[in-house]
Design a protein around this motif. Sequence first.
Motif, PDB file in Angstrom:
ATOM      1  N   ASN A 129     -52.177  34.306  11.598  1.00  0.00           N
ATOM      2  CA  ASN A 129     -51.101  33.567  12.270  1.00  0.00           C
ATOM      3  C   ASN A 129     -50.225  34.476  13.111  1.00  0.00           C
ATOM      4  OD1 ASN A 129     -51.893  31.087  11.247  1.00  0.00           O
ATOM      5  ND2 ASN A 129     -50.633  31.300   9.394  1.00  0.00           N
ATOM      6  N   ARG A 130     -49.977  35.704  12.640  1.00  0.00           N
ATOM      7  CA  ARG A 130     -49.122  36.623  13.392  1.00  0.00           C
ATOM      8  C   ARG A 130     -49.706  36.929  14.761  1.00  0.00           C
ATOM      9  NH1 ARG A 130     -49.871  41.508  14.811  1.00  0.00           N
ATOM     10  NH2 ARG A 130     -51.660  41.772  13.413  1.00  0.00           N
ATOM     11  N   VAL A 131     -50.998  37.210  14.797  1.00  0.00           N
ATOM     12  CA  VAL A 131     -51.649  37.537  16.060  1.00  0.00           C
ATOM     13  C   VAL A 131     -51.676  36.320  16.973  1.00  0.00           C
ATOM     14  CG1 VAL A 131     -53.792  38.332  17.129  1.00  0.00           C
ATOM     15  CG2 VAL A 131     -53.038  39.328  14.966  1.00  0.00           C
ATOM     16  N   GLU A 139     -49.556  33.851  17.066  1.00  0.00           N
ATOM     17  CA  GLU A 139     -48.215  33.631  17.594  1.00  0.00           C
ATOM     18  C   GLU A 139     -47.879  34.621  18.702  1.00  0.00           C
ATOM     19  OE1 GLU A 139     -45.783  31.269  17.013  1.00  0.00           O
ATOM     20  OE2 GLU A 139     -47.522  30.250  16.147  1.00  0.00           O
ATOM     21  N   ASP A 140     -48.294  35.866  18.522  1.00  0.00           N
ATOM     22  CA  ASP A 140     -48.062  36.866  19.567  1.00  0.00           C
ATOM     23  C   ASP A 140     -48.772  36.479  20.862  1.00  0.00           C
ATOM     24  OD1 ASP A 140     -46.514  38.392  17.904  1.00  0.00           O
ATOM     25  OD2 ASP A 140     -48.098  39.831  17.395  1.00  0.00           O
TER      26      ASP A 140
END
Length: 302
Positions: free
Chosen positions: A42-44, A46-47
């Motif tokens: 999810n972090r990637v 979102e980035d």
Amino acid sequence: MRIGGEISPDKSKPPQMPATTNESVFVSEKPKYTLDDIILPNRVREDILDIANYVRNSKRVFEDWGLAYTHRYSKKMGINLYGPSGTGKTMAAHAIANYLKRDILIVNYADIESKYVGETPKNIRKAFEAAKETNSIIFFDEADSILSRRVTNMSNATDVSVNQTRSVMLMIMNDYQDFIIFATNFIENFDPAFMRRIAVHIQFELPDYECRVKLWKRYISNKMPNDIDIAELSKKYEGISGSDISNAVLMAAFKAARHEDEDVKQSYVEEAIHNILNSKHANESLKRFSRERNFSGKYVQQ
């Protein structure tokens, strides 16, 4: 110098450009992937969405909120996708272009590198010109080949040419008011000058357990008969990429077909994974050996 009545070539001089050459051609293409095609933490994700929405929100940020005056030269956007091989960097570059509804122009070092001194910088300019003319997102794959550290102890024309190429790339990046996407497995090789000019660095990592489960499900077709335990594979093999999982399923399927088995056995998949991991370890050993043998004092591209 004459040897045996013939003139020997002066190897200290760089090859000279012939009278006529074929023009380098850089062709844009439709993006092959969307964000829905990529399984990422999810972090990637979102980035990537933050970056992909940069253009969509530019009017609001730069005009309505006045950042066009405080950040006068920030309408350009350099993006670097870095991390291990097979983690989805190239797919993400396509997905960003797709999200922006633009074509993508992919540049590999082999496309721009020339044995003729002075031609590689010209080819870089041609690539950017082609991207601008076609309104395409320019994407440099394996970008460490182009953005690596400059040679400090120059001893021949090749060293001078390398530094010239780096200087031209820096100047273009300073002036180019659009997206530039880079991808690399070796961010540590980047020259600090390039690092400063790239606004966003997004780290791609090997998939965690949750992502590995999704990847196995993605690549194991519903039509393929099998006895594969996805949960077990996802737990047992941590250091593999999405590309590794894709290849393991494919190789296991072909092995089952060759043996005329009724289904694809888990043992075939595990055998394919072991072969992939062994090849990776062998590759890393060769790289370490190469680094240990480098005593020249110059930066050497790995």
